[in-house]
Write a protein that holds these residues in place. Structure first.
Motif, short mmCIF file in Angstrom:
data_model
loop_
_atom_site.label_atom_id
_atom_site.label_comp_id
_atom_site.label_asym_id
_atom_site.label_seq_id
_atom_site.Cartn_x
_atom_site.Cartn_y
_atom_site.Cartn_z
N UNK A 1 92.59 65.63 46.58
CA UNK A 1 91.71 64.50 46.29
C UNK A 1 90.35 64.77 46.87
N UNK A 2 89.31 64.58 46.07
CA UNK A 2 87.94 64.79 46.52
C UNK A 2 87.08 63.65 46.02
N UNK A 3 86.22 63.16 46.91
CA UNK A 3 85.26 62.13 46.56
C UNK A 3 83.86 62.70 46.73
N UNK A 4 83.11 62.73 45.63
CA UNK A 4 81.72 63.18 45.66
C UNK A 4 80.82 61.95 45.71
N UNK A 5 79.91 61.94 46.68
CA UNK A 5 79.00 60.81 46.85
C UNK A 5 77.60 61.16 46.38
N UNK A 6 77.08 60.32 45.52
CA UNK A 6 75.72 60.50 45.02
C UNK A 6 74.81 59.40 45.50
N UNK A 7 74.01 58.87 44.59
CA UNK A 7 73.03 57.85 44.94
C UNK A 7 72.64 57.08 43.69
N UNK A 8 72.21 55.86 43.88
CA UNK A 8 71.79 55.05 42.74
C UNK A 8 70.52 55.58 42.08
N UNK A 9 69.83 56.53 42.72
CA UNK A 9 68.60 57.08 42.13
C UNK A 9 68.90 58.00 40.94
N UNK A 10 70.18 58.23 40.64
CA UNK A 10 70.54 59.04 39.47
C UNK A 10 70.22 58.33 38.16
N UNK A 11 70.03 57.02 38.23
CA UNK A 11 69.85 56.25 37.00
C UNK A 11 68.38 56.22 36.57
N UNK A 12 68.13 55.99 35.28
CA UNK A 12 66.74 55.95 34.79
C UNK A 12 65.90 54.91 35.52
N UNK A 13 64.61 55.21 35.63
CA UNK A 13 63.69 54.33 36.34
C UNK A 13 63.68 52.93 35.76
N UNK A 14 63.73 52.83 34.43
CA UNK A 14 63.66 51.52 33.79
C UNK A 14 64.98 51.14 33.12
N UNK A 15 66.08 51.51 33.77
CA UNK A 15 67.39 51.13 33.25
C UNK A 15 67.53 49.61 33.29
N UNK A 16 68.21 49.03 32.29
CA UNK A 16 68.45 47.58 32.30
C UNK A 16 69.15 47.18 33.60
N UNK A 17 68.74 46.02 34.13
CA UNK A 17 69.30 45.53 35.39
C UNK A 17 70.34 44.44 35.13
N UNK B 1 72.26 47.77 36.84
CA UNK B 1 72.48 49.08 36.22
C UNK B 1 73.98 49.37 36.08
N UNK B 2 74.40 49.58 34.86
CA UNK B 2 75.79 49.94 34.59
C UNK B 2 75.97 51.45 34.70
N UNK B 3 77.19 51.87 34.92
CA UNK B 3 77.50 53.29 35.05
C UNK B 3 77.12 54.08 33.80
N UNK B 4 77.22 53.45 32.63
CA UNK B 4 76.93 54.18 31.40
C UNK B 4 75.43 54.31 31.12
N UNK B 5 74.59 53.86 32.05
CA UNK B 5 73.14 54.06 31.91
C UNK B 5 72.73 55.48 32.27
N UNK B 6 73.66 56.24 32.87
CA UNK B 6 73.35 57.61 33.29
C UNK B 6 72.87 58.45 32.11
N UNK B 7 71.76 59.17 32.32
CA UNK B 7 71.18 60.09 31.33
C UNK B 7 70.67 59.39 30.07
N UNK B 8 70.28 58.13 30.18
CA UNK B 8 69.75 57.41 29.02
C UNK B 8 68.24 57.22 29.08
#
Length: 324
Positions: free
Chosen positions: A113-129, A131-138
């Motif tokens: 089992x491995x848990x990778x920790x990232x950050x909320x800064x992965x999401x687009x600057x103007x993602x709808x608020x 921010x849902x997980x599926x906003x990644x790379x949009x």
């Protein structure tokens, strides 16, 4: 929807070797404390002087020797707007190397089992608020920390690739803005909340007439005490198994001006707060949608007021030993 959440793993073995990468940092130290409280008695960690995670040979040798059953990757090069803007090469290169080395070595040594920790800064600057997980790379990233964000996105994709190719139940979690014990309070490397705590404490101590903060004070931010995050991490390791990264946050946000006012009140600073509008604000709002986390059975418990009071108390107790 609840159907999107995959549950199953079950309770982790308290006697299994558990490697916390970055065990002395803000996040890693909180996770170590939480694991110890939960009865794990074979937690291992290495300082950066003992093991440079950017060195592939050293990382592979460490995994071959220790054979951890569980891993949380909390080690990373992190910093605020100033640090990210000034040193983008280091934030990209160091984090990519850390992630590749640890994840590759973990896969080769059959980490369960491995848990990778990232950050909320992965999401687009103007993602709808929020921010849902599926906003990644949009959409486009915030330019002041795009190098760090790209590295973290690469980590998410590597975890997903390992799941697809090797069938390992690894997961990723994306915390919101964190704070608490063992944070970086240095003037040049800290994030906004610890920077404000230090600034107002110093102003209160010297009875300064005013404190000047960056930007307009209007951006909205969500904050999570790191002890809450650590609790969420253990919960997810034992209750979540899915390819999608899960947001981890409080589900509420406040303006930077409100945070500054709260900190000023907690440290009893009586002076004036000014705002340098020539400095950048960063992303206007960054609130995470934590509905999937709630579906997985976890919600935050530490309020911002309580968390700030606890962090100010910790800072006062440790100020002589903190890094500059």
């Amino acid at each position: 929807m609840a159907a999107d959440i995959q549950f199953s793993p079950g309770e982790l073995s308290r006697g299994a070797t558990f490697y916390v990468a970055g065990h002395r940092g803000l996040v890693g130290s909180a996770i170590k404390r939480r694991l110890q409280a939960a009865g794990f008695d074979a937690i291992i960690g290495r300082t950066s002087s003992e093991l440079d995670l950017r060195s592939r040979d050293d990382v592979f040798a460490f995994f071959a020797e220790t054979k951890p059953r569980y891993v949380v990757l909390a080690a990373a090069k992190v910093g605020g707007i100033l640090a990210n803007s000034t040193y983008p090469v280091a934030f990209l290169s160091d984090n990519l190397r850390i992630q590749l080395n640890v994840l590759d070595a973990a896969q080769e040594n059959d980490v369960e089992r491995l848990l990778f920790l990232g950050s909320s800064c992965i999401y687009p600057k103007f993602a709808p608020q929020p921010i849902r997980e599926d906003a990644l790379l949009t959409g486009h990233l915030e330019p002041t920390n795009d190098a760090y964000a790209i590295a973290k996105i690469a980590g998410i994709l590597q975890v997903q690739a390992v799941r697809r190719q090797y069938g390992l139940p690894w997961i990723s979690a994306m915390p919101t803005n964190l704070y608490g014990p063992n944070d970086n309070f240095s003037p040049k490397g800290s994030h906004v909340l610890p920077a404000l705590i230090r600034r107002y404490l110093e102003a209160a101590a010297t009875q300064a007439e005013s404190v000047t903060n960056w930007g307009t004070g209007t951006p909205r931010r969500e904050f999570l005490h790191v002890d809450d995050l650590a609790d969420a991490c253990l919960h997810l390791l034992e209750h979540y198994d899915g390819p999608q990264q899960l947001n981890v946050g409080s589900g509420t946000d406040v303006t930077i001006r409100e945070v500054a006012n709260t900190i000023a009140a907690v440290v009893d600073y009586k002076g004036e707060t000014r705002w340098d509008t020539t400095k950048p604000d960063g992303t206007p709002q960054k609130l995470l949608d934590v509905s999937k986390l709630a579906e997985a059975g976890w919600t935050s418990k530490i309020t911002l007021q309580e968390g700030i009071e606890r962090t100010v108390s910790w800072y006062r107790d440790h100020i002589v030993s903190l890094r500059e």
